[in-house]
Design a protein around this motif. Structure first.
Motif, short mmCIF file in Angstrom:
data_model
loop_
_atom_site.label_atom_id
_atom_site.label_comp_id
_atom_site.label_asym_id
_atom_site.label_seq_id
_atom_site.Cartn_x
_atom_site.Cartn_y
_atom_site.Cartn_z
N THR A 168 -18.65 5.00 -21.70
CA THR A 168 -18.73 4.38 -20.38
C THR A 168 -18.17 5.29 -19.29
OG1 THR A 168 -18.27 2.33 -21.58
CG2 THR A 168 -18.34 2.20 -19.18
N LYS A 171 -26.06 3.35 -13.47
CA LYS A 171 -26.00 1.90 -13.49
C LYS A 171 -25.28 1.42 -14.75
CE LYS A 171 -28.83 -2.28 -13.28
NZ LYS A 171 -30.22 -2.84 -13.24
N LYS A 182 -33.96 -9.05 -23.99
CA LYS A 182 -34.10 -9.05 -22.52
C LYS A 182 -34.20 -7.65 -21.98
CE LYS A 182 -31.68 -10.76 -18.39
NZ LYS A 182 -31.40 -9.46 -17.74
N PHE A 183 -33.38 -6.72 -22.53
CA PHE A 183 -33.38 -5.33 -22.11
C PHE A 183 -34.74 -4.69 -22.39
CE2 PHE A 183 -32.50 -0.80 -23.20
CZ PHE A 183 -32.09 -0.39 -21.95
N HIS A 208 -23.98 -3.01 -21.92
CA HIS A 208 -23.25 -1.82 -22.34
C HIS A 208 -21.78 -2.12 -22.63
CE1 HIS A 208 -22.23 2.51 -22.45
NE2 HIS A 208 -21.10 2.10 -21.92
N ILE A 264 -24.75 -1.60 -16.99
CA ILE A 264 -25.27 -2.93 -17.26
C ILE A 264 -24.29 -3.74 -18.12
CG2 ILE A 264 -27.67 -2.16 -17.06
CD1 ILE A 264 -27.85 -2.16 -20.09
N PHE A 265 -24.41 -5.05 -18.02
CA PHE A 265 -23.55 -5.95 -18.77
C PHE A 265 -23.60 -5.67 -20.27
CE2 PHE A 265 -23.44 -9.91 -21.30
CZ PHE A 265 -22.11 -10.28 -21.10
N GLU A 275 -37.48 -6.00 -20.06
CA GLU A 275 -37.35 -5.53 -18.66
C GLU A 275 -37.69 -4.05 -18.53
OE1 GLU A 275 -33.39 -6.54 -17.53
OE2 GLU A 275 -33.87 -8.64 -17.13
#
Length: 259
Positions: free
Chosen positions: A157, A166, A255-256, A171, A168-169, A259
C-alpha cells in the motif's frame, strides 16, 4: 518448551500430537528436492504459540496500517508530492520478490497438500490437526513464512500512497482481514489453515474468484463435518471469520471484475 517423543507419541507441552511424515519421507526418491535440514526439522508449534501470544499486536499493526495509509494520502495530496518515477524500479523489484516468494512457497507446500488429499481424502485434509497434516517439516516452515509475510506485504500500500495511485477499499480491506485471519488461524492451529492465496493482477481475477469459491466450500464442508459429530480441529470463531471473509472477498472481487 520443545517437541519431544515419549516413545509412543510426540508431545508439545501437555498436547499429544502425531508427527506426520512429509512427502519426502513417504517417497525417498523426492528427498533430493529438500536438501536443507532446517526445513525437515522445522517446528511450527513455536511460531503458532507466538501468534497466540501476540494476537493483540497483530491488531495494533492493522490499526497503525489503517491510520498510516489515509494519513499518508492526506499528506501526499497537501504537499503535492508524487514519487511514481522514483519508485518505478523499486516497485518492479518488490513485485518480483513477492512473486518468487509465492512461487517458492507453492512449490514446497502444494505437493504435500495434494499428497494428503490423494492419500487420506478431503475430510482428513481439512479436519486433521495442523501439526499432523501440514504444520511441521518443510510444509510447516513455508506455512510459517506465509503467515508472517502478511506483515511486510502491507508495504504494498505504501507504493500506492507514494505514487498517488487510486486506493480502493478492496485493497486495504484484503490486507487487514488476511493478516488477522491468518494470524488467528495459525494461533489456533486451524486444520483448514492451508488454504492458498493468489496475487492480484486483474487478468487473474477469475482465479481469485475460484479461490474464494474454494474457501467458501471448505468452510461449508468443515461446518458440515462438525455438525454430524466428526472431529474437525477448527475453532468456531475462526470458521465463522473464514466464511465471512471469503464471502466478502468473492463479492468484492466479482464487483471489481465487472467494473
Amino acid at each position: 518448551m520443545s517437541l519431544t517423543f515419549n516413545g509412543t507419541q510426540w508431545e508439545w507441552g501437555d498436547e499429544k500430537i502425531i508427527k506426520y511424515d512429509q512427502i519426502y519421507s513417504q517417497y525417498p526418491q523426492l528427498d533430493f528436492l529438500y536438501p536443507f535440514q532446517i526445513e525437515k526439522d522445522w517446528n511450527g508449534y513455536i511460531y503458532s504459540d507466538l501468534c497466540a501470544d501476540t494476537i493483540d499486536i497483530a491488531m495494533y499493526i492493522c490499526l497503525v496500517y489503517f491510520i498510516a495509509i489515509f494519513a499518508g494520502q492526506f499528506i501526499m495530496e497537501k504537499l503535492g508530492l508524487n514519487f511514481s518515477r522514483q519508485l518505478r524500479s523499486t516497485l518492479a523489484l518488490w513485485n518480483l520478490g513477492l512473486s518468487l516468494f509465492s512461487a517458492m512457497g507453492a512449490l514446497r507446500v502444494a505437493p504435500h497438500l495434494i499428497n494428503n488429499i490423494l492419500t487420506h481424502g478431503y475430510q482428513w485434509s481439512v479436519c486433521t490437526r495442523a501439526s499432523t497434516a501440514y504444520g511441521l517439516g518443510a510444509s510447516g516452515m513455508w506455512t510459517t513464512l506465509f503467515i508472517f509475510s502478511k506483515i511486510p506485504e502491507l508495504f504494498d500500500t505504501a507504493f500506492i500512497v507514494l505514487r498517488r495511485s487510486k486506493l480502493i477499499f478492496l485493497h486495504w480491506y484484503h490486507h487487514i482481514t488476511v493478516l488477522l485471519f491468518c494470524w488467528h488461524a495459525y494461533a489456533t492451529r486451524s486444520s483448514s489453515g492451508w488454504l492458498p492465496r493468489w496475487v492480484n493482477p486483474i487478468w487473474i481475477t477469475c482465479f481469485q474468484l475460484s479461490q474464494m469459491a474454494v474457501g467458501i466450500f471448505v468452510c461449508v464442508s468443515v461446518f458440515y463435518f462438525q455438525s454430524i459429530g466428526e472431529p474437525c480441529h477448527v475453532k468456531q470463531e475462526n470458521l465463522v471469520a473464514a466464511g465471512l471473509m471469503y464471502s466478502s472477498y468473492f463479492a468484492l472481487f466479482l464487483k471489481f471484475m465487472l467494473e
